[in-house]
Design an enzyme around this catalytic site. Structure first.
Site, mmCIF file in Angstrom:
data_model
loop_
_atom_site.group_PDB
_atom_site.id
_atom_site.type_symbol
_atom_site.label_atom_id
_atom_site.label_comp_id
_atom_site.label_asym_id
_atom_site.label_seq_id
_atom_site.Cartn_x
_atom_site.Cartn_y
_atom_site.Cartn_z
ATOM 1 N N LYS A 65 0.841 -1.210 0.000
ATOM 2 C CA LYS A 65 0.000 0.000 0.000
ATOM 3 C C LYS A 65 0.877 1.260 0.000
ATOM 4 C CE LYS A 65 -3.750 -2.586 2.037
ATOM 5 N NZ LYS A 65 -4.511 -3.033 3.210
ATOM 6 N N GLN A 109 -4.863 -1.485 9.411
ATOM 7 C CA GLN A 109 -4.672 -2.797 8.801
ATOM 8 C C GLN A 109 -5.265 -3.884 9.707
ATOM 9 O OE1 GLN A 109 -3.317 -3.388 5.685
ATOM 10 N NE2 GLN A 109 -3.906 -5.512 5.998
ATOM 11 N N ASP A 135 -11.403 2.513 4.007
ATOM 12 C CA ASP A 135 -11.807 1.110 3.840
ATOM 13 C C ASP A 135 -13.318 0.988 3.683
ATOM 14 O OD1 ASP A 135 -9.741 -0.660 3.613
ATOM 15 O OD2 ASP A 135 -9.426 -0.895 5.769
#
Ligand code: NAP
Length: 300
Positions: A65, A109, A135
């Site tokens: 990422k 994460q 997200d």
């Protein structure tokens, strides 16, 4: 119509092999477009990534990422936290990032270390400001997706839909079967397909006759986490097959939820694992970070 709209695998051409949808190439195109878009901005969008603990897979994903941020011109900030971090520690970091005017997107994460309970993990996700929730996992953003309002949508279903549309731009009236009903993927995928006017069947571990249901589908999207579960005789000739699963085999290799070799001669198009949906998830994380930046410009 896209150039691929004419591709079909019919019973007249049984030996035809499905088009392999190249998620890597498509993700590079998206990152390039984002980089072009950002060039003209006053400052680059900024993504903060919270990485708690020592999970090796999480470290690999975060590395990918951060690399994608660099490739698309997005600024990244890594917040690494100790495996022993407690709920309050992570809570404090999210609060700080929520208030930081220079941070546009916050990604925590997952999974968090085992010391953080599922309920605590949910509470921490919910704490992320909806405008920074790249997200798309807060209930505010899930609600917006359901209501058809502009918000941040989970990255993997966006990437999967994008790949479907490289093959078939108009999904109106097509029957799509989504296998898996997680909040992270299956549910938002079903919603996105519905908003494209597909007729959607959601399947899960309690679904009966899954093979027969899949055999009626124009589009099959598999997100289960079971290696090669979707067999060749589950697929209708000419269907589009999107494999979201990532499974590590005993020999160390990755494979998806679809039996690729068995399905390829039957389907019209199929995504490989690796190199299909995975890179698109990261590309859409960058797209979501740019979108979060734009949403904050509109509603500071
Ligand atoms: P998850 O939360 O574990 O959900 C799995 C889903 O599969 C559940 O809804 C479950 O049904 C269903 N299921 C389990 N066994 C089944 C069976 N025999 N038949 C039909 N359905 C069954 O997983 P997830 O987070 O959605 O992820 C699914 C897979 O996608 C994993 O391999 C994951 O690594 C991968 N993934 C990849 C990406 C990417 O970027 N490529 C991103 C996210 C996830 P119930 O609800 O009834 O339990």
């Amino acid at each position: 119509m896209t150039p691929h709209d004419s591709i079909s695998n019919t019973e007249d051409s049984p030996l035809c092999q499905a088009h392999i949808i190249d998620g890597r190439a498509e993700s590079v195109r998206i990152l390039d477009q984002i980089a072009q878009n950002i060039k003209s901005r006053e400052r680059p969008p900024c993504l903060a990534v919270i990485l708690v603990g020592d999970n090796p897979a999480s470290h690999v994903y975060v590395g990918q990422k951060i690399k994608a941020c660099a490739a698309s011109g997005i600024k990244s900030v890594e917040c690494r936290m100790d495996e022993a971090s407690r709920f309050q520690d992570i809570y404090a970091v999210i609060n700080r990032l929520n208030q930081d005017p220079n941070v546009d997107g916050i990604l925590m994460q997952l999974p968090l270390p085992s010391g953080i309970s599922e309920a605590e993990q949910s509470a921490l996700i919910e704490l992320i400001h909806p405008q920074k929730d790249v997200d798309g996992l807060t209930t505010a953003n899930i609600g917006k997706l359901m209501a058809g309002q502009r918000g941040l949508i989970p990255c993997t279903p966006q990437g999967a839909l994008h790949l479907i549309k490289t093959v078939q731009s108009d999904l109106t009236g097509l029957h799509a079967v989504v296998i898996g009903r997680s909040l992270l993927f299956g549910k938002p995928m079903g919603q996105l397909l519905l908003s494209e006017n597909a007729t959607v069947t959601m399947a899960h571990s309690k679904t009966r006759d899954l093979d027969k249901i899949c055999a009626q589908a124009d589009i099959v999207v598999a997100a289960v986490g079971r290696p090669r579960m979707v067999k060749g005789d589950w697929i209708k000739s000419g269907a589009i097959v999107i494999d979201v699963g990532i499974n590590r085999l005993d020999n160390g290799k990755l494979c998806g939820d679809v039996d690729f070799d068995a399905v390829r001669p039957i389907a019209r198009a199929i995504t490989p694992v690796p190199g299909g949906v995975g890179p698109m998830t990261i590309a859409y994380l960058m797209a979501n970070t740019l979108k979060a930046y734009e949403l904050r410009l509109l509603n500071p």
